[in-house]
Design a protein around this motif. Structure first.
Motif, PDB file in Angstrom:
ATOM      1  N   HIS A   1       0.617  -1.052  -0.093  1.00  0.00           N
ATOM      2  CA  HIS A   1      -0.065   0.054   0.075  1.00  0.00           C
ATOM      3  C   HIS A   1       0.968   1.351   0.027  1.00  0.00           C
ATOM      4  O   HIS A   1       1.737   1.355   0.845  1.00  0.00           O
ATOM      5  CB  HIS A   1      -0.947  -0.070   1.209  1.00  0.00           C
ATOM      6  CG  HIS A   1      -2.078   1.186   1.272  1.00  0.00           C
ATOM      7  ND1 HIS A   1      -1.381   2.244   2.126  1.00  0.00           N
ATOM      8  CD2 HIS A   1      -3.009   1.583   0.788  1.00  0.00           C
ATOM      9  CE1 HIS A   1      -2.379   3.321   1.839  1.00  0.00           C
ATOM     10  NE2 HIS A   1      -3.235   2.776   1.078  1.00  0.00           N
ATOM     11  N   ASN A   2       0.790   2.195  -1.088  1.00  0.00           N
ATOM     12  CA  ASN A   2       1.357   3.303  -1.154  1.00  0.00           C
ATOM     13  C   ASN A   2       0.430   4.551  -1.164  1.00  0.00           C
ATOM     14  O   ASN A   2      -0.523   4.434  -2.087  1.00  0.00           O
ATOM     15  CB  ASN A   2       2.579   3.337  -2.385  1.00  0.00           C
ATOM     16  CG  ASN A   2       3.522   2.257  -2.422  1.00  0.00           C
ATOM     17  OD1 ASN A   2       4.439   2.518  -1.922  1.00  0.00           O
ATOM     18  ND2 ASN A   2       3.016   0.899  -2.740  1.00  0.00           N
ATOM     19  N   VAL A   3       0.555   5.693  -0.623  1.00  0.00           N
ATOM     20  CA  VAL A   3       0.019   6.872  -0.750  1.00  0.00           C
ATOM     21  C   VAL A   3       0.969   7.924  -0.774  1.00  0.00           C
ATOM     22  O   VAL A   3       2.029   8.191  -0.087  1.00  0.00           O
ATOM     23  CB  VAL A   3      -0.888   6.916   0.733  1.00  0.00           C
ATOM     24  CG1 VAL A   3      -0.014   7.024   2.069  1.00  0.00           C
ATOM     25  CG2 VAL A   3      -1.639   8.385   0.463  1.00  0.00           C
ATOM     26  N   ILE A   4       0.687   8.633  -1.810  1.00  0.00           N
ATOM     27  CA  ILE A   4       1.604   9.865  -2.244  1.00  0.00           C
ATOM     28  C   ILE A   4       0.761  11.007  -2.394  1.00  0.00           C
ATOM     29  O   ILE A   4      -0.236  10.952  -3.178  1.00  0.00           O
ATOM     30  CB  ILE A   4       2.185   9.496  -3.629  1.00  0.00           C
ATOM     31  CG1 ILE A   4       2.870   8.199  -3.661  1.00  0.00           C
ATOM     32  CG2 ILE A   4       3.089  10.543  -4.205  1.00  0.00           C
ATOM     33  CD1 ILE A   4       2.373   6.893  -4.535  1.00  0.00           C
ATOM     34  N   THR A   5       1.262  12.245  -1.547  1.00  0.00           N
ATOM     35  CA  THR A   5       0.625  13.284  -1.837  1.00  0.00           C
ATOM     36  C   THR A   5       1.411  14.471  -2.348  1.00  0.00           C
ATOM     37  O   THR A   5       2.508  14.822  -1.676  1.00  0.00           O
ATOM     38  CB  THR A   5       0.100  14.003  -0.281  1.00  0.00           C
ATOM     39  OG1 THR A   5      -0.762  12.863   0.167  1.00  0.00           O
ATOM     40  CG2 THR A   5      -0.781  15.154  -0.462  1.00  0.00           C
TER      41      THR A   5
ATOM     42  N   GLN B   1       3.554  -4.159   3.235  1.00  0.00           N
ATOM     43  CA  GLN B   1       4.597  -3.099   3.216  1.00  0.00           C
ATOM     44  C   GLN B   1       3.666  -1.637   3.008  1.00  0.00           C
ATOM     45  O   GLN B   1       2.895  -1.763   1.871  1.00  0.00           O
ATOM     46  CB  GLN B   1       5.453  -3.235   2.302  1.00  0.00           C
ATOM     47  CG  GLN B   1       6.293  -4.511   2.289  1.00  0.00           C
ATOM     48  CD  GLN B   1       7.312  -4.742   1.237  1.00  0.00           C
ATOM     49  OE1 GLN B   1       7.123  -4.572   0.032  1.00  0.00           O
ATOM     50  NE2 GLN B   1       8.301  -5.144   1.787  1.00  0.00           N
ATOM     51  N   CYS B   2       3.761  -0.946   3.623  1.00  0.00           N
ATOM     52  CA  CYS B   2       2.992   0.440   3.664  1.00  0.00           C
ATOM     53  C   CYS B   2       3.965   1.601   3.699  1.00  0.00           C
ATOM     54  O   CYS B   2       4.829   1.791   4.601  1.00  0.00           O
ATOM     55  CB  CYS B   2       1.877   0.322   4.905  1.00  0.00           C
ATOM     56  SG  CYS B   2       0.853  -0.882   5.290  1.00  0.00           S
ATOM     57  N   TYR B   3       3.903   2.312   2.479  1.00  0.00           N
ATOM     58  CA  TYR B   3       4.735   3.297   2.325  1.00  0.00           C
ATOM     59  C   TYR B   3       3.873   4.754   2.148  1.00  0.00           C
ATOM     60  O   TYR B   3       2.894   4.704   1.428  1.00  0.00           O
ATOM     61  CB  TYR B   3       5.750   3.271   1.177  1.00  0.00           C
ATOM     62  CG  TYR B   3       6.585   1.855   1.330  1.00  0.00           C
ATOM     63  CD1 TYR B   3       7.424   1.811   2.437  1.00  0.00           C
ATOM     64  CD2 TYR B   3       6.357   0.901   0.290  1.00  0.00           C
ATOM     65  CE1 TYR B   3       8.078   0.636   2.581  1.00  0.00           C
ATOM     66  CE2 TYR B   3       7.002  -0.349   0.496  1.00  0.00           C
ATOM     67  CZ  TYR B   3       7.997  -0.413   1.563  1.00  0.00           C
ATOM     68  OH  TYR B   3       8.684  -1.609   1.861  1.00  0.00           O
ATOM     69  N   GLY B   4       4.491   5.875   2.490  1.00  0.00           N
ATOM     70  CA  GLY B   4       3.637   7.158   2.229  1.00  0.00           C
ATOM     71  C   GLY B   4       4.930   8.075   1.946  1.00  0.00           C
ATOM     72  O   GLY B   4       5.780   8.203   2.500  1.00  0.00           O
ATOM     73  N   CYS B   5       4.594   8.953   0.836  1.00  0.00           N
ATOM     74  CA  CYS B   5       5.586  10.135   0.860  1.00  0.00           C
ATOM     75  C   CYS B   5       4.612  11.637   0.696  1.00  0.00           C
ATOM     76  O   CYS B   5       3.716  11.523   0.084  1.00  0.00           O
ATOM     77  CB  CYS B   5       6.626  10.066  -0.128  1.00  0.00           C
ATOM     78  SG  CYS B   5       5.726  10.177  -2.038  1.00  0.00           S
TER      79      CYS B   5
ATOM     80  N   ILE C   1      13.256  12.019  -0.359  1.00  0.00           N
ATOM     81  CA  ILE C   1      12.090  11.121  -0.318  1.00  0.00           C
ATOM     82  C   ILE C   1      12.203  10.153  -1.389  1.00  0.00           C
ATOM     83  O   ILE C   1      11.177   9.369  -1.358  1.00  0.00           O
ATOM     84  CB  ILE C   1      11.116  12.394  -1.052  1.00  0.00           C
ATOM     85  CG1 ILE C   1       9.676  12.204  -0.699  1.00  0.00           C
ATOM     86  CG2 ILE C   1      11.381  12.539  -2.638  1.00  0.00           C
ATOM     87  CD1 ILE C   1       9.256  12.487   0.548  1.00  0.00           C
ATOM     88  N   ASN C   2      13.075  10.003  -2.197  1.00  0.00           N
ATOM     89  CA  ASN C   2      13.330   9.026  -3.188  1.00  0.00           C
ATOM     90  C   ASN C   2      13.409   7.526  -2.424  1.00  0.00           C
ATOM     91  O   ASN C   2      13.270   6.512  -3.097  1.00  0.00           O
ATOM     92  CB  ASN C   2      14.579   9.146  -4.140  1.00  0.00           C
ATOM     93  CG  ASN C   2      14.495   9.933  -5.068  1.00  0.00           C
ATOM     94  OD1 ASN C   2      13.170  10.256  -5.502  1.00  0.00           O
ATOM     95  ND2 ASN C   2      15.517  10.632  -5.783  1.00  0.00           N
ATOM     96  N   GLU C   3      13.883   7.514  -1.349  1.00  0.00           N
ATOM     97  CA  GLU C   3      13.762   6.271  -0.377  1.00  0.00           C
ATOM     98  C   GLU C   3      12.470   5.701  -0.427  1.00  0.00           C
ATOM     99  O   GLU C   3      12.295   4.215  -0.626  1.00  0.00           O
ATOM    100  CB  GLU C   3      14.326   6.273   0.806  1.00  0.00           C
ATOM    101  CG  GLU C   3      14.400   5.131   1.620  1.00  0.00           C
ATOM    102  CD  GLU C   3      14.890   5.180   2.982  1.00  0.00           C
ATOM    103  OE1 GLU C   3      14.831   4.102   3.681  1.00  0.00           O
ATOM    104  OE2 GLU C   3      15.205   6.511   3.684  1.00  0.00           O
ATOM    105  N   VAL C   4      11.527   6.267  -0.532  1.00  0.00           N
ATOM    106  CA  VAL C   4      10.062   5.773  -0.431  1.00  0.00           C
ATOM    107  C   VAL C   4       9.787   5.453  -2.143  1.00  0.00           C
ATOM    108  O   VAL C   4       8.994   4.222  -2.370  1.00  0.00           O
ATOM    109  CB  VAL C   4       9.146   6.999   0.043  1.00  0.00           C
ATOM    110  CG1 VAL C   4       7.725   6.254  -0.024  1.00  0.00           C
ATOM    111  CG2 VAL C   4       9.348   7.146   1.647  1.00  0.00           C
ATOM    112  N   ILE C   5       9.985   6.197  -3.047  1.00  0.00           N
ATOM    113  CA  ILE C   5       9.586   5.977  -4.372  1.00  0.00           C
ATOM    114  C   ILE C   5      10.218   4.784  -4.807  1.00  0.00           C
ATOM    115  O   ILE C   5       9.977   3.728  -5.437  1.00  0.00           O
ATOM    116  CB  ILE C   5       9.788   7.250  -5.139  1.00  0.00           C
ATOM    117  CG1 ILE C   5       8.830   8.312  -4.697  1.00  0.00           C
ATOM    118  CG2 ILE C   5       9.599   6.865  -6.629  1.00  0.00           C
ATOM    119  CD1 ILE C   5       9.478   9.676  -5.488  1.00  0.00           C
ATOM    120  N   ASP C   6      11.642   4.538  -4.450  1.00  0.00           N
ATOM    121  CA  ASP C   6      12.247   3.379  -4.616  1.00  0.00           C
ATOM    122  C   ASP C   6      11.710   2.096  -4.455  1.00  0.00           C
ATOM    123  O   ASP C   6      12.095   0.931  -4.907  1.00  0.00           O
ATOM    124  CB  ASP C   6      13.930   3.456  -4.425  1.00  0.00           C
ATOM    125  CG  ASP C   6      14.499   4.530  -5.208  1.00  0.00           C
ATOM    126  OD1 ASP C   6      14.092   4.856  -6.360  1.00  0.00           O
ATOM    127  OD2 ASP C   6      15.698   5.175  -4.733  1.00  0.00           O
TER     128      ASP C   6
END
Length: 443
Positions: A254-258, A280-284, A405-410
């Motif tokens: 699950h990824n949430v990007i604002t 795995q839950c990621y957000g930026c 921020i790229n750590e989340v995107i990667d």
């Protein structure tokens, strides 16, 4: 009684109209949702899960509501181009809260896969609708359930793998200030797989208030990748509640990007109900001006041998406000649990504010659980080092923010989206991302 009174009166006055334009599975739980909403009212900031966002204030304005289901004059296939095109996806649209019944998207779905309106599959929808999203536990969920009249239904049968990612573009479209109550139901049966990308956009310069409830059932050995990208504008208020239930040996990403917003409040309730499940839950978050972004998560380990991982990163500039409150609950008997929660944040100015509250609640004694958070500013030494080598301070700031921020995107599994987000994030830091490229509706 505060902001909720207008919604109570609205339902009492327009109940028959709401029911007339909605399918039976939604109507079956509507009155109970209304009673639950009346009993709770909007939570105050004294309520733990809402302490960083003033819900009474968000719902106080008088928005229009399209209860009579008037047609919105737009063909999104012709008029709209998302900021993340060319991802080789099967493309679908919702306009406000309604599934857009336009031309068929490019790409063929496997046999038995359903992507359509909730109103078209009443028997199947009734088995799952409002079973995870309990109206007695949350006032926003209750409000959405009592007012929602349509939504998106995604169904993947047993052992079916949808190789082509599904992209759903949610368009907010109105000539007046509008409240939208959107519903999404995702059912991934045992052994099935699907990747989904939701892109939220506001196509008009109006005030929008969106409530969204997503329910996701992920069966045994099934896999769901769920990406939620918001690019709206400063007049937009978005309150989204996501409920996910996982069975044995299932996998959820699950990824949430604002990237652009006004006020955003995202809630994630994820339950690991079967042994061997992992999430795995990621957000930026990138926010500036007076933008507000609040992510609140609850991951419940109900059984043993499950794994969860969370990583949320914020970059806040100017007078932006960010909040992250994450709780991992390990219930009795959930031995051999592995969990890691991390929240890292950069505040680029003294006026930016970040609130962070990672929490562990553990009732088992054989677990590996850790959590941590940091709030800081850009490293002055690194900025000075880069300036000494001919890089301007502003450029150095952009490079360091990008690297952070790229750590989340990667970590995103959908490679075309990952590559596109690297580009969009850099544009966002440079102040170049003001609206979706090619969006004729915004001109």
């Amino acid at each position: 009684m505060g902001s909720e009174q207008q919604y109570i009166e609205l339902y009492e006055q327009a109940r028959e109209m709401i029911i007339k334009h909605a399918p039976e599975p939604m109507n079956a739980v509507r009155d109970q949702a209304f009673e639950d909403f009346k009993a709770q009212g909007f939570p105050s900031k004294k309520v733990e899960r809402y302490k960083y966002t003033d819900m009474q204030k968000l719902f106080a304005p008088d928005y229009g509501v399209n209860l009579n289901r008037l047609q919105i004059p737009v063909n999104p296939y012709e008029a709209f181009r998302c900021d993340v095109p060319n991802l080789s996806t099967s493309l679908y649209f919702t306009v406000n809260d309604a599934f857009f019944r336009g031309e068929a998207p490019h790409g063929h779905l496997p046999e038995g896969v359903i992507i359509g309106s909730l109103r078209d599959y009443p028997e199947l929808v009734s088995k799952y609708y409002a079973k995870l999203a309990k109206t007695g536990d949350d006032a926003v969920t209750a409000l959405n359930t009592m007012l929602a009249q349509d939504g998106l239904f995604v169904y993947v049968p047993k052992n079916v793998k949808v190789d082509r990612a599904v992209q759903v573009i949610n368009i907010l479209r109105a000539d007046v200030d509008l409240m939208v109550n959107r519903r999404v139901l995702i059912v991934v049966e045992a052994g099935a797989e699907i990747k989904m990308l939701f892109c939220d956009h506001a196509a008009d310069d109006r005030r929008f208030l969106t409530t969204q409830v997503i329910e996701s059932y992920v069966g045994e050995n099934a896999s769901l990748d769920l990406y939620c990208l918001e690019e709206t504008h400063h007049k937009n208020v978005r309150v989204s509640n996501v409920y996910i239930d996982q069975q044995a040996n299932s996998r959820v990403n699950h990824n949430v990007i604002t990237l652009h917003n006004g006020t955003t409040r995202n809630r994630l309730d994820l339950t690991l109900s079967g042994e061997g499940a992992e999430c795995q839950c990621y957000g930026c978050v990138i926010a500036d001006k007076q933008q507000h972004v609040d992510n609140n998560t609850l991951i419940t380990h109900r059984v043993s041998h499950c794994t969860s991982s969370e990583l949320y990163k914020y970059v806040l500039d100017e007078q932006a406000t960010g909040a992250f409150a994450g709780r991992v609950l390990v219930e009795h008997g959930a031995q051999k649990t592995t969990s890691q929660m991390t929240n890292q944040n950069l505040t680029a100015t003294r006026e930016a504010h970040m609130y962070t509250q990672p929490m562990l609640e553990i009732y088992a004694d054989d677990v590996k659980c850790a959590h941590g958070s940091t709030v800081g500013q850009l490293n002055d030494a690194a900025l000075f080092y880069m300036q000494q080598r001919g890089i301007s301070r502003n450029e150095a700031k952009v490079l360091l923010q990008n690297a952070f921020i790229n750590e989340v995107i990667d970590k995103m599994q959908l490679a075309p989206l990952r590559d596109r987000l690297h580009y969009l994030v850099e544009k966002r830091f440079r102040g170049e991302l003001n609206k979706c490229k090619g969006c004729k509706l915004c001109k």
